[in-house]
Scaffold this active site. Structure first.
Site, PDB file in Angstrom:
ATOM      1  CG  HIS A  63      -1.920   0.973   1.195  1.00  0.00           C
ATOM      2  ND1 HIS A  63      -1.593   2.336   1.519  1.00  0.00           N
ATOM      3  CD2 HIS A  63      -3.350   1.217   0.865  1.00  0.00           C
ATOM      4  CE1 HIS A  63      -2.852   3.317   1.383  1.00  0.00           C
ATOM      5  NE2 HIS A  63      -3.870   2.182   0.783  1.00  0.00           N
TER       6      HIS A  63
ATOM      7  CD  GLU B 164      -5.425   1.151  -2.910  1.00  0.00           C
ATOM      8  OE1 GLU B 164      -6.678   0.769  -2.744  1.00  0.00           O
ATOM      9  OE2 GLU B 164      -4.710   1.341  -2.209  1.00  0.00           O
TER      10      GLU B 164
HETATM   11  P1  13P Z   1      -9.648   5.913   1.044  1.00  0.00           P
HETATM   12  O1  13P Z   1     -10.934   4.980   0.390  1.00  0.00           O
HETATM   13  O2  13P Z   1     -10.095   6.341   2.529  1.00  0.00           O
HETATM   14  O3  13P Z   1      -9.319   6.988   0.089  1.00  0.00           O
HETATM   15  O4  13P Z   1      -8.604   4.751   1.046  1.00  0.00           O
HETATM   16  C1  13P Z   1      -8.418   4.144  -0.015  1.00  0.00           C
HETATM   17  C2  13P Z   1      -7.347   3.115   0.211  1.00  0.00           C
HETATM   18  O5  13P Z   1      -6.259   3.457   0.514  1.00  0.00           O
HETATM   19  C3  13P Z   1      -7.573   1.507   0.302  1.00  0.00           C
HETATM   20  O6  13P Z   1      -6.571   0.815   0.194  1.00  0.00           O
END
Ligand code: 13P
Length: 261
Positions: A97, A167
């Protein structure tokens, strides 16, 4: 088509709060669940086992861990290993992440070691990738993400249990900006073209909400959502599961209507 819809709780929730959340999920599953949706929850390590227990036997929910070390055992103070999170009840491990890459020194190399450890123990790897704002501004998003995935999957045989989560760093968290569909489609299409046949699913994550989930699930290549803040309240997560079940059902009806008789 199965849509993967999951939430990482990051560093939130006590065991009591986690049990209350999981108990509501158990009730939702018993009431018919979410056909063609694969739901998953990724609690903090301290709550994996209580969530597993509260979900009950035969639950449709996959339970994951937010991180695991690449070694199985040893002098690594503060770390947990893949066998340990598996022992607690996790069958999926999130790796790489952006918060871990930024604050805890994870690199493409350690992400790869961790992915291999997860797969070696028969768990599913959820590999997170995404470009920072300055890379996007310079036009390098696609290249950056493809190179992160190539590094993460180095030496990993095709057909392994790997989920990719795209992401973009600039879309994540409280300071995140909600993306336009075009912005993410450019990357998800490239990932689908390169890894469509080998990965289990391609998730989008970053500022997902009940308002944009439907559109995000229609983004080319996207077969799931990975959600933070909008799913930390169980009602928000249940709402997202309902939206996904509706999208999956509509997609199934379209597919059935176009099958030649
Ligand atoms: P948010 O949905 O709070 O932007 O975070 C997404 C995330 O980091 C999922 O791994």
């Amino acid at each position: 088509m199965v849509l993967w819809i999951g939430t990482s709780w990051k560093m939130t929730k006590t065991q009591t709060e986690a049990i209350a959340f999981a108990s509501r999920l158990r009730i939702g599953a018993a009431a018919g669940g979410w056909p063609r949706v694969q739901p998953f929850v990724v609690p903090p390590a301290t709550a994996i086992s209580v969530v597993r227990d509260a979900l009950g036997p035969d639950s449709p929910f996959v339970v994951g861990a937010q991180n695991a070390h690449w070694e199985d055992v040893g002098a690594w103070t503060g770390e947990v290993s893949v066998p340990q999170v598996a022992d607690a009840g996790a069958t999926l491990v999130e790796i790489g992440h952006s918060e871990r890459r930024e604050h805890f020194g994870e690199t493409d190399r350690t992400v790869n070691w961790k992915v291999r450890a997860v797969l070696r123990h028969g768990l599913t790897a959820l590999v997170c990738v995404g470009e920072p704002a300055e890379v996007r501004a310079a036009g390098g998003a696609r290249e950056h993400v493809l190179s992160q995935v190539a590094a993460a999957l180095d030496g990993v045989p095709g057909g392994s249990r790997v989920l990719l989560a795209y992401e973009p760093v600039w879309a994540i968290g409280e300071k995140g900006r909600e993306p336009a569909i075009d912005e993410i489609a450019e990357v998800t299409q490239a990932l689908d073209a390169e890894y469509g046949g080998v990965m289990t699913a391609l998730l989008y994550g970053g500022s997902v909400s009940t308002a944009n989930a439907r559109d995000l699930l229609h983004t080319p290549g996207v077969t799931g959502l990975f959600v933070g803040r909008s799913a930390w309240d169980v009602n928000g997560y249940l709402h997202l599961l309902r939206i996904a079940a509706d999208v999956a059902q509509e997609a199934g009806e379209v597919a059935a209507a176009t099958v030649p008789r």
